[in-house]
Structures are given as structure tokens and as C-alpha cells.
Enzyme design. Sequence first.
Site, PDB file in Angstrom:
ATOM      1  N   LYS A  13      48.765  81.217 -26.200  1.00 37.03           N
ATOM      2  CA  LYS A  13      47.576  82.016 -25.896  1.00 37.03           C
ATOM      3  C   LYS A  13      47.209  81.797 -24.437  1.00 37.03           C
ATOM      4  O   LYS A  13      47.151  80.657 -23.966  1.00 37.03           O
ATOM      5  CB  LYS A  13      46.410  81.594 -26.784  1.00 37.03           C
ATOM      6  CG  LYS A  13      45.078  82.268 -26.438  1.00 37.03           C
ATOM      7  CD  LYS A  13      43.934  81.685 -27.237  1.00 37.03           C
ATOM      8  CE  LYS A  13      43.663  80.248 -26.878  1.00 37.03           C
ATOM      9  NZ  LYS A  13      43.183  80.070 -25.472  1.00 37.03           N
ATOM     10  N   ASP A 141      40.113  78.123 -31.706  1.00 39.68           N
ATOM     11  CA  ASP A 141      41.086  79.083 -31.184  1.00 39.68           C
ATOM     12  C   ASP A 141      42.019  79.645 -32.261  1.00 39.68           C
ATOM     13  O   ASP A 141      42.790  80.563 -31.985  1.00 39.68           O
ATOM     14  CB  ASP A 141      41.946  78.438 -30.096  1.00 39.68           C
ATOM     15  CG  ASP A 141      41.240  78.391 -28.751  1.00 39.68           C
ATOM     16  OD1 ASP A 141      40.199  79.055 -28.601  1.00 39.68           O
ATOM     17  OD2 ASP A 141      41.731  77.677 -27.855  1.00 39.68           O
TER      18      ASP A 141
END
Length: 286
Positions: A13, A141
Site C-alpha cells: 500500500k 490499514d
Amino acid sequence: MAPHLLRERAPAKVNLTLHVLGRRDDGYHELDSLVAFAGCAADLLTLEPGPSPALAVSGPFAQAAGPEDGNLVLKAARALAARVEGLRTGRFALTKRVPVAAGLGGGSADAAAALRLLARANGLAADDPRLMEAATEAGSDVPVCLASRAARMAGRGERLSPVTLPPQPAVLLNPMRPVATADVFRALGLAAGGRMAAPAPAAFADPTEEIARGRNDLEAAAVRIAPEIGAGLMLVASQTGCRGVRMSGSGATVFGLFETPQAARRAARALSAAAPGWWVRSTLLR
């Protein structure tokens, strides 16, 4: 590979922007972040279905992945098992290819890949709400990593909005120095209830314009902890064709955006020569 072995990639990410709005009374920071995922930088997770969860870790960053009982893969599996009666789990094998504590959400991406594998092994729909509930419990996350597509994260990361983002040719550069997220937020120095002096830029209809006008509010604090981040930013910015450079997450990985994949690959080769021993990848962010 055995025919009953299930396999998932866990793409890194990248925070294209990361705006810290303030620190809540519960100690968590309120964030607004535009994120995308790297096509050519990913861990690999497999699942051999069985009666009880287990985990083996290998790969170039295996030693930095932490003890088995602290790995987010097993935490996510336990969170889903608490919500799905009779959940079939099994033996996970994780190949760590992405640096750890690098601002790339590697552990969160691994946890999300575990949830996708468990969904396949148990016939759960991709939009089963229990998957998102387990992701939220596993870490801030993990929810955005569940779909691994460009999105806006808000709050602690639990409020998600899909974003249509053209593929962004990019180079990722990491100095091979882990940086703890908690240390960076501590260095940011916001007290509970505090707000950032600089407001987050307004959202734009074109996300590429938003990337250009955005920032990473953790960057200065991270550079104070790891000056190598500043050196990495300058190295990437000096590459021919670089149209923007920024730190991802809480560091220490930085990224540069380029006009074409060819330009990104050329820059990656030049950076590998200029910074031997650093981790370098060219990729498409999407």
C-alpha cells in the site's frame, strides 16, 4: 504447488497523500489519505486448508516479520473465526518480499490476503460484512487492503471511498532502515484533542491533481528520526522524468511518480546504482 493450496498476492500500500487532521481524545489520529497499491511489490501468502491455523514465514524479510503470535495474518484469522462459526482455517505460508516497518502496509496487506484466502476456503462472498469487521479488528490499514484498490481512507482508516485513479508509473525506494509508526506519531507531537495547523487540501475531481497538491504530514517527523528518508527523497527527485516525490505512510519508503513505465524503470536502474543496498522497485500504482 499442491492443487488444494490457495494463493493470494498481498500488494504494498502506498499513501499518495497523508493528511493528519488531528489527534482524538482516545489517542488515535484522525487521518485523510489517498492510497494506491503497487503491482510489482507484494508479499505472497498461501493457505493449505486444515483444522487449525498455523503460520510459516520465509523470504528476504522473514526475520523482520516478528514472532508468529504477533503476526497480523493470524490475528485476522482469529478475528474472522470469532465471527464465522465453524470457520475452516489451515496452514498459512507467507513469503515476505516487501520491507517491514517501511510505510507500505506490508503486515496489513498480509492480513487482508489471509481474509481473502479464508473467504475462498469457506465460500464467503467478497462483500460479506464479517470480512470487513475482522479487517477492522486486525488493524487500521487492513480494511483498505482488503480490496487492494485505490481509495480514500478517513478516520483511523475505517471510512473508505473508492477512487478512480489512472495507473501511476512509480519507483519505490527504501533505505533498509525500519521506522516504527508509533515513533513517528510521537515525534509529530500532537496532544489529545490537538489539530494540525495546516488543513488538508480540498478533494479534487481529478485525483492526479490532488496528488500533486497534497502532502504527507508525517514526512518531517520521520526525517528527524531517519535522515536517510530525506536523502531518498532527493535521490528520487533528481531522476529524469520524475514529476513528484513523497514519503509513503510513516516511512521510510519514498516514491517518485513518472510519466511512463519506461521512465520509471530507467529511474529504478539508476537508483539501484546510486544507492547500493537500498530496496528499489519500479511499479504501477493503481
